[in-house]
Design an enzyme around this catalytic site. Structure first.
Site, mmCIF file in Angstrom:
data_model
loop_
_atom_site.group_PDB
_atom_site.id
_atom_site.type_symbol
_atom_site.label_atom_id
_atom_site.label_comp_id
_atom_site.label_asym_id
_atom_site.label_seq_id
_atom_site.Cartn_x
_atom_site.Cartn_y
_atom_site.Cartn_z
ATOM 1 N N PRO A 132 16.105 47.191 -10.729
ATOM 2 C CA PRO A 132 17.373 46.491 -10.524
ATOM 3 C C PRO A 132 17.271 45.537 -9.341
ATOM 4 O O PRO A 132 16.724 45.886 -8.293
ATOM 5 C CB PRO A 132 18.354 47.624 -10.235
ATOM 6 C CG PRO A 132 17.782 48.803 -10.941
ATOM 7 C CD PRO A 132 16.294 48.647 -10.825
ATOM 8 N N CYS A 133 17.786 44.327 -9.519
ATOM 9 C CA CYS A 133 17.506 43.277 -8.543
ATOM 10 C C CYS A 133 18.680 42.921 -7.640
ATOM 11 O O CYS A 133 18.549 42.069 -6.783
ATOM 12 C CB CYS A 133 17.046 42.017 -9.274
ATOM 13 S SG CYS A 133 18.236 41.404 -10.493
ATOM 14 N N GLN A 134 19.841 43.575 -7.791
ATOM 15 C CA GLN A 134 20.996 43.153 -7.007
ATOM 16 C C GLN A 134 20.730 43.218 -5.506
ATOM 17 O O GLN A 134 21.209 42.383 -4.746
ATOM 18 C CB GLN A 134 22.224 44.017 -7.336
ATOM 19 C CG GLN A 134 22.676 43.904 -8.776
ATOM 20 C CD GLN A 134 22.119 45.034 -9.618
ATOM 21 O OE1 GLN A 134 20.975 45.425 -9.470
ATOM 22 N NE2 GLN A 134 22.928 45.560 -10.517
ATOM 23 N N TYR A 136 18.131 42.551 -3.903
ATOM 24 C CA TYR A 136 17.299 41.462 -3.420
ATOM 25 C C TYR A 136 17.973 40.099 -3.593
ATOM 26 O O TYR A 136 17.456 39.094 -3.146
ATOM 27 C CB TYR A 136 15.968 41.418 -4.180
ATOM 28 C CG TYR A 136 15.215 42.719 -4.206
ATOM 29 C CD1 TYR A 136 15.068 43.490 -3.069
ATOM 30 C CD2 TYR A 136 14.648 43.171 -5.385
ATOM 31 C CE1 TYR A 136 14.369 44.681 -3.099
ATOM 32 C CE2 TYR A 136 13.943 44.368 -5.423
ATOM 33 C CZ TYR A 136 13.817 45.115 -4.278
ATOM 34 O OH TYR A 136 13.128 46.286 -4.313
#
Length: 529
Positions: A132-134, A136
């Site tokens: 999950p990239c939130q 970053y």
């Protein structure tokens, strides 16, 4: 022998779709064995697509297309269950492949058991996906006022270690890890997290002592300038790991970090992606979809402060072709009267599109053969477009959308928020930050003759950043249009509510880009035989 794929943090399956479309002698080369995703709607999409792939393209049952052609979402779910009952073998295989669970929460032993069962002892397999990239995200950090340093307590910062654990435990021959551009600048205690991640991925034993192999971490856009003493490829800049999708034939300015890891015993230096000579534009890929109008839900009346909080009042608006026509034509006539717009427009009335607000399925002839991605999108058995229904909008937003699309047609760019105010105070939304300067691109029309801006999961909340370029449709992009921008084939059905569909599309890796990466991976594995 097909090459197994394990897809984790899979979303709706964009990476896997690309790998699954690499043919050799008209046969699939890569085979998805396990897809892991926590979101229940994305999992349903994965399961249905897995079912689709259990058949050759010539033998996909018509009942699958009946599911796609159903406009009622609830009825479609019923047809899907009937489809699975009619083809129990393929349905069982799909249900075993698509696993709805949360990595980092489910016991590692269960994850390992599933992976081992899926691989059946095969050593040359591929791990794909991205955590999950939130955490970053550049936008996310701005919203949280983080500046450079990430919150070490945010579990999402460390979920890449679950990806790393699987590498350490199961030793894929190749892995492909995707994440957002913000990963390159994120820091913990002043040290770039990207350096930690590259170090750990190249030598998983740093974190997991029983890891058997090291990995070489390659860029997919740039050849290494040299190799260090441990034969690790070196690059001039971290930006060499950033893929600008529009440079590779994707109709979208999507910039993502993608790492290619190759096991140390695979003695092959990979190719890099080949750049496209001409960009694929937004109009190229969505211009042949049926025209539809926006829906209307309510109209803003007024606002007032009560106990220090703003309370807004609305009234219900009639959602009909006639009311839409009356509103959009009045908005258009007013905007034409403003300085600068008349030269591009005549006074002919906007005709309401015959398909109205669209449907979950519209029977039509699309894509057209002039579409540069025709062969990628097209399925002759589909006979139409799925997930092509407009969302409903505030009446005042219709005027903003009309202004934005007309402005773009006149000036070749989208208007900034201060330009809304210059033409009329009523164009500014009733928000505290409207004049703050923080969201100058709050209403962003997508320009037809260049690639779209990045489709993100925010499209599930509103369409303000994804306004259609055609003033005569006066709306935001549909799920299918967003899917075309993301290069999902037209026979790829997104399950769940429309909000869930948007969210899935926004979180995906473009399948056509994934296919180009898969071609590089295949060449690596074939040279290693």
């Amino acid at each position: 022998m097909k090459i197994p794929i394990i897809d984790i943090f899979a979303g709706p399956g964009g990476l896997c779709e690309g790998f699954s479309n690499i043919p050799s002698n008209n046969k699939q080369v890569f085979e998805s064995k396990l897809s892991i995703e926590m979101d229940s709607n994305a999992h349903k999409t994965l399961e249905l697509r897995s079912f689709f792939r259990k058949f050759s393209r010539k033998n996909v049952p018509d009942e699958y297309y009946q599911v796609m052609r159903e406009s009622d979402i609830e009825r479609r779910e019923t047809l899907k269950e009937e489809l699975y009952k009619r083809y129990p073998k393929q349905a069982k295989q799909a249900q075993e492949e698509a696993w709805c669970t949360t990595l980092g929460v489910v016991p590692a032993k269960e994850v390992d058991r599933r992976i081992q069962t899926a691989l059946k002892g095969e050593k040359n397999w591929v791990l794909i996906g991205g955590p999950p990239c939130q955490a970053y995200s550049l936008v996310g950090r701005s919203r949280r006022q983080w500046k450079e340093n990430l919150d070490k307590k945010d579990v999402r910062v460390h979920l890449y270690k679950e990806y790393l654990r699987i590498i350490a435990k199961h030793s894929p021959a190749v892995f492909v890890m995707e994440n957002v551009k913000g990963l390159l600048s994120s820091k913990i205690d002043g040290v770039k997290i990207f350096e930690f991640i590259k170090r750990d991925l190249s030598n998983p034993a740093i974190v997991f002592k029983d890891a058997e192999y090291k990995y070489k971490i390659y860029s997919l856009t740039t050849n290494p300038v040299e190799f260090d003493s441990e034969d690790q490829p070196l690059y001039n800049s971290d930006l060499d790991f950033l893929i600008r999708s529009e440079e590779y034939g994707i109709p979208q300015k999507r910039h993502r970090v993608i790492l290619l890891g190759i096991r140390e015993d695979v003695k092959v230096i990979p190719d890099i992606l080949g750049k496209s000579s001409n960009p694929v534009t937004l109009k190229d890929v969505i211009g042949d979809l049926p025209k539809i109008r926006s829906g209307i839900n309510r109209s803003f009346v007024k606002s007032e402060m009560i106990n220090g909080k703003k309370k807004r009042y609305y009234k219900t608006a009639v959602d009909s072709d006639q009311n839409w026509s009356d509103l959009t034509n009045s908005f258009r006539s007013e905007i034409i009267s403003w300085n600068g717009f008349a030269k591009k427009y005549d006074l002919l009335e906007i005709n309401t599109p015959k398909q109205g607000v669209g449907e979950e399925f519209i029977k039509c002839d699309t894509p057209k053969k002039i579409n540069p991605l025709y062969s990628w999108f097209h399925d002759q058995n589909l006979e139409g477009a799925a997930n092509h229904q407009s969302r409903t909008h505030l009446v005042q937003d219709l005027k903003r959308y009309m202004f934005s699309s007309m402005f773009a047609k006149t000036y070749g760019r989208f208007p900034r928020l201060h330009e809304f105010e210059e033409h009329g105070n009523e164009l500014l939304p009733d928000h505290e930050n409207a004049k703050s300067g923080k969201f100058t691109d709050r209403f962003r029309v997508q320009l037809p003759n260049e690639p779209a801006t990045t489709i993100t999961s925010h499209i599930s909340k509103d369409g303000h950043y994804f306004i259609h370029y055609d003033p005569e449709q006066c709306r935001s992009l549909t799920v299918r249009e967003a899917a075309r921008v993301q290069t999902f084939p037209d026979n790829y059905l997104f399950c769940g509510s429309r909000t869930a569909q948007y969210h899935q599309v926004g979180n995906a890796v473009p399948p056509l880009l994934a296919k180009k990466i898969a071609e590089i991976v295949l060449k690596v594995l074939m040279q290693n035989v």
